[in-house]
Design an enzyme around this catalytic site. Sequence first.
Site, PDB file in Angstrom:
ATOM      1  N   ASN A   9       0.869  -1.180   0.000  1.00 32.63           N
ATOM      2  CA  ASN A   9       0.000   0.000   0.000  1.00 32.63           C
ATOM      3  C   ASN A   9       0.908   1.233   0.000  1.00 32.63           C
ATOM      4  OD1 ASN A   9      -1.779   2.055   0.559  1.00 32.63           O
ATOM      5  ND2 ASN A   9      -2.267   1.372   2.638  1.00 32.63           N
ATOM      6  N   LYS A  11       0.117   4.256  -0.311  1.00 29.11           N
ATOM      7  CA  LYS A  11      -0.517   5.467   0.245  1.00 29.11           C
ATOM      8  C   LYS A  11      -0.280   6.650  -0.705  1.00 29.11           C
ATOM      9  CE  LYS A  11      -0.116   3.334   4.693  1.00 29.11           C
ATOM     10  NZ  LYS A  11      -0.052   3.442   6.143  1.00 29.11           N
ATOM     11  N   HIS A  94      -9.517   1.366   4.904  1.00 29.00           N
ATOM     12  CA  HIS A  94      -8.233   1.517   5.607  1.00 29.00           C
ATOM     13  C   HIS A  94      -8.438   2.463   6.788  1.00 29.00           C
ATOM     14  CE1 HIS A  94      -4.134   2.710   6.474  1.00 29.00           C
ATOM     15  NE2 HIS A  94      -3.761   1.593   5.883  1.00 29.00           N
ATOM     16  N   GLU A  96      -6.784   4.854   7.846  1.00 28.22           N
ATOM     17  CA  GLU A  96      -6.572   6.280   7.540  1.00 28.22           C
ATOM     18  C   GLU A  96      -7.826   6.877   6.902  1.00 28.22           C
ATOM     19  OE1 GLU A  96      -2.899   5.683   5.412  1.00 28.22           O
ATOM     20  OE2 GLU A  96      -1.980   5.121   7.313  1.00 28.22           O
ATOM     21  N   GLU A 166      -5.429  -4.856  10.678  1.00 23.58           N
ATOM     22  CA  GLU A 166      -4.406  -3.843  10.893  1.00 23.58           C
ATOM     23  C   GLU A 166      -4.686  -3.094  12.193  1.00 23.58           C
ATOM     24  OE1 GLU A 166      -2.440  -2.704   6.902  1.00 23.58           O
ATOM     25  OE2 GLU A 166      -4.123  -1.368   7.209  1.00 23.58           O
ATOM     26  N   GLY A 172       2.496   2.381  10.682  1.00 26.14           N
ATOM     27  CA  GLY A 172       3.454   3.469  10.493  1.00 26.14           C
ATOM     28  C   GLY A 172       4.171   3.880  11.775  1.00 26.14           C
ATOM     29  N   SER A 212       3.402  -2.059  10.253  1.00 24.46           N
ATOM     30  CA  SER A 212       4.859  -2.128  10.426  1.00 24.46           C
ATOM     31  C   SER A 212       5.464  -3.486  10.057  1.00 24.46           C
ATOM     32  CB  SER A 212       5.253  -1.719  11.852  1.00 24.46           C
ATOM     33  OG  SER A 212       4.846  -0.378  12.097  1.00 24.46           O
TER      34      SER A 212
HETATM   35  P1  PGA Z   1       2.832   0.358   7.578  1.00 23.27           P
HETATM   36  O1  PGA Z   1       1.371   0.571   6.945  1.00 23.27           O
HETATM   37  O2  PGA Z   1       3.359  -0.944   7.028  1.00 23.27           O
HETATM   38  O3  PGA Z   1       3.620   1.548   7.127  1.00 23.27           O
HETATM   39  O4  PGA Z   1       2.663   0.289   9.051  1.00 23.27           O
HETATM   40  C1  PGA Z   1       0.486  -0.506   6.758  1.00 23.27           C
HETATM   41  C2  PGA Z   1      -0.831  -0.010   6.214  1.00 23.27           C
HETATM   42  O5  PGA Z   1      -1.273   1.083   6.573  1.00 23.27           O
HETATM   43  O6  PGA Z   1      -1.475  -0.704   5.396  1.00 23.27           O
END
Ligand code: PGA
Length: 248
Positions: A9, A11, A94, A96, A166, A172, A212
């Site tokens: 992803n 983003k 997601h 976010e 998640e 992140g 992560s």
């Molecule tokens: P990350 O993001 O691996 O940077 O923690 C995962 C995601 O948001 O799908």
Amino acid sequence: MRIPIIAGNWKMNKNKEETKKFLEEFKTLVGDSEIEVVICPSFTVLDSASQIIDKTSIKLGAQNMSWEEDGAFTGEVSPDMLLDLGVEFVILGHSERRQIFNETDDRINKKVVKALEKGLRPILCVGETLEEREGERAFDVVRDQLIKGFKSINEKNASKVIIAYEPVWAIGTGKTASPEDANEMAAYIRSMVAEIFSEEISEELIIQYGGSVKPGNVEDIMNQTDIDGALVGGASLEPKDFIEIVNF
Ligand code: PGA
């Protein structure tokens, strides 16, 4: 047998030139992978990405879509527009989008329903916040997101949905759920799907872990019995990191 799916992803990262650079390198590294590898870039580079990965084993995913087919919906992208560019997967719900853009379970469900109707495979994201985990509400939160996310979906389509667990506090942040905790939730998700649909559907369901994931922890995560893949943010932005994850 469930074939693992690892999705990157990206983003809101990478312009056309950066996308080209990444994919030209990554496609020489990936070869004929035994697992499914999906790249989810921004809408603006889906077309160029699609051309670069043509005739490779890499699949294309989007990060969002509208539940509407067409019409007066300024700023939205329809499922047909994605299909037109060779997109096969779409990340929906997601955290976010839930947290920053106020997406509700109801709207996410409309998108899941539409994606399935159009033949796109939704990657439906669920997961609890730190506050919810500390308040011992993680399982209830995920249960609620699953029930609402799967509303009106028939058994025939249910196993096409990929669930990405998640935990919001792991995204992140560099903090990962322990493989055992991630697996406990994945097993719970599978049992929920058995309850909502059937044992058979739950056995086919692909459950990813996200938050992560990096080269150093992917193997432990992927070795868990109920985890069949990963949704990778930060570590999917560099070809060398992402290939290490794919070749866990
Ligand atoms: P990350 O993001 O691996 O940077 O923690 C995962 C995601 O948001 O799908």
